[in-house]
Design a protein around this motif. Structure first.
Motif, PDB file in Angstrom:
ATOM      1  N   GLY A  23       0.825  -1.201   0.000  1.00 39.10           N
ATOM      2  CA  GLY A  23       0.000   0.000   0.000  1.00 39.10           C
ATOM      3  C   GLY A  23       0.859   1.250   0.000  1.00 39.10           C
ATOM      4  O   GLY A  23       1.889   1.306   0.676  1.00 39.10           O
ATOM      5  N   ALA A  24       0.438   2.228  -0.754  1.00 40.02           N
ATOM      6  CA  ALA A  24       1.209   3.467  -0.898  1.00 40.02           C
ATOM      7  C   ALA A  24       1.334   4.204   0.429  1.00 40.02           C
ATOM      8  O   ALA A  24       2.392   4.766   0.728  1.00 40.02           O
ATOM      9  CB  ALA A  24       0.576   4.368  -1.953  1.00 40.02           C
ATOM     10  N   ASP A  25       0.280   4.191   1.244  1.00 33.75           N
ATOM     11  CA  ASP A  25       0.342   4.893   2.531  1.00 33.75           C
ATOM     12  C   ASP A  25       1.407   4.293   3.440  1.00 33.75           C
ATOM     13  O   ASP A  25       2.156   5.023   4.086  1.00 33.75           O
ATOM     14  CB  ASP A  25      -1.011   4.857   3.234  1.00 33.75           C
ATOM     15  N   LYS A  26       1.489   2.977   3.476  1.00 29.40           N
ATOM     16  CA  LYS A  26       2.492   2.325   4.316  1.00 29.40           C
ATOM     17  C   LYS A  26       3.896   2.599   3.800  1.00 29.40           C
ATOM     18  O   LYS A  26       4.828   2.807   4.590  1.00 29.40           O
ATOM     19  CB  LYS A  26       2.232   0.824   4.393  1.00 29.40           C
ATOM     20  N   MET A  27       4.062   2.612   2.494  1.00 22.81           N
ATOM     21  CA  MET A  27       5.382   2.875   1.923  1.00 22.81           C
ATOM     22  C   MET A  27       5.815   4.312   2.204  1.00 22.81           C
ATOM     23  O   MET A  27       6.962   4.566   2.571  1.00 22.81           O
ATOM     24  CB  MET A  27       5.364   2.577   0.421  1.00 22.81           C
ATOM     25  N   ARG A  28       4.883   5.250   2.040  1.00 22.13           N
ATOM     26  CA  ARG A  28       5.209   6.655   2.344  1.00 22.13           C
ATOM     27  C   ARG A  28       5.560   6.808   3.824  1.00 22.13           C
ATOM     28  O   ARG A  28       6.493   7.520   4.180  1.00 22.13           O
ATOM     29  CB  ARG A  28       4.041   7.569   1.980  1.00 22.13           C
ATOM     30  N   SER A  29       4.827   6.123   4.682  1.00 20.90           N
ATOM     31  CA  SER A  29       5.097   6.175   6.113  1.00 20.90           C
ATOM     32  C   SER A  29       6.493   5.642   6.431  1.00 20.90           C
ATOM     33  O   SER A  29       7.220   6.214   7.255  1.00 20.90           O
ATOM     34  CB  SER A  29       4.036   5.369   6.859  1.00 20.90           C
ATOM     35  N   ALA A  30       6.882   4.568   5.775  1.00 27.66           N
ATOM     36  CA  ALA A  30       8.218   3.998   5.990  1.00 27.66           C
ATOM     37  C   ALA A  30       9.301   4.987   5.557  1.00 27.66           C
ATOM     38  O   ALA A  30      10.315   5.153   6.247  1.00 27.66           O
ATOM     39  CB  ALA A  30       8.357   2.685   5.231  1.00 27.66           C
ATOM     40  N   LEU A  31       9.092   5.653   4.437  1.00 29.70           N
ATOM     41  CA  LEU A  31      10.073   6.635   3.965  1.00 29.70           C
ATOM     42  C   LEU A  31      10.130   7.842   4.895  1.00 29.70           C
ATOM     43  O   LEU A  31      11.204   8.407   5.131  1.00 29.70           O
ATOM     44  CB  LEU A  31       9.758   7.063   2.529  1.00 29.70           C
ATOM     45  N   GLU A  32       8.979   8.238   5.429  1.00 25.45           N
ATOM     46  CA  GLU A  32       8.949   9.341   6.399  1.00 25.45           C
ATOM     47  C   GLU A  32       9.754   8.966   7.641  1.00 25.45           C
ATOM     48  O   GLU A  32      10.459   9.802   8.203  1.00 25.45           O
ATOM     49  CB  GLU A  32       7.510   9.692   6.789  1.00 25.45           C
ATOM     50  N   ARG A  33       9.646   7.720   8.079  1.00 27.22           N
ATOM     51  CA  ARG A  33      10.429   7.273   9.240  1.00 27.22           C
ATOM     52  C   ARG A  33      11.922   7.323   8.939  1.00 27.22           C
ATOM     53  O   ARG A  33      12.729   7.666   9.815  1.00 27.22           O
ATOM     54  CB  ARG A  33      10.010   5.867   9.666  1.00 27.22           C
TER      55      ARG A  33
END
Length: 76
Positions: A23-33
């Protein structure tokens, strides 16, 4: 420079593939971390190989695109 360019393009493709899997939201969240991690401890010529670097000329030689660019690509 050419090899680094293709490496960055592969990284965008890998992000896209991961976004399709989790999911794009989870991937974006991982990159934000990743952005919240400590600043790079790499110095000099090694800074070009850092994942979170990407300032100025170092971006031209970096093997990974800047995290902000990767997050923006996932939003599109």
């Amino acid at each position: 420079v050419i090899v680094a360019y293709y490496s960055r393009q592969r990284e965008f493709a890998a992000d896209s593939g991961a976004a399709k899997l989790v999911g794009a939201d989870k991937m974006r969240s991982a990159l934000e971390r990743l952005k919240q991690n400590h600043p790079s401890q790499l110095e000099g010529s090694m800074m070009a190989f850092g994942i979170a670097s990407g300032k100025g000329m170092a971006e031209l030689f970096s093997s990974h695109p800047p995290l902000d660019a990767r997050i923006d690509a996932l939003r599109r």
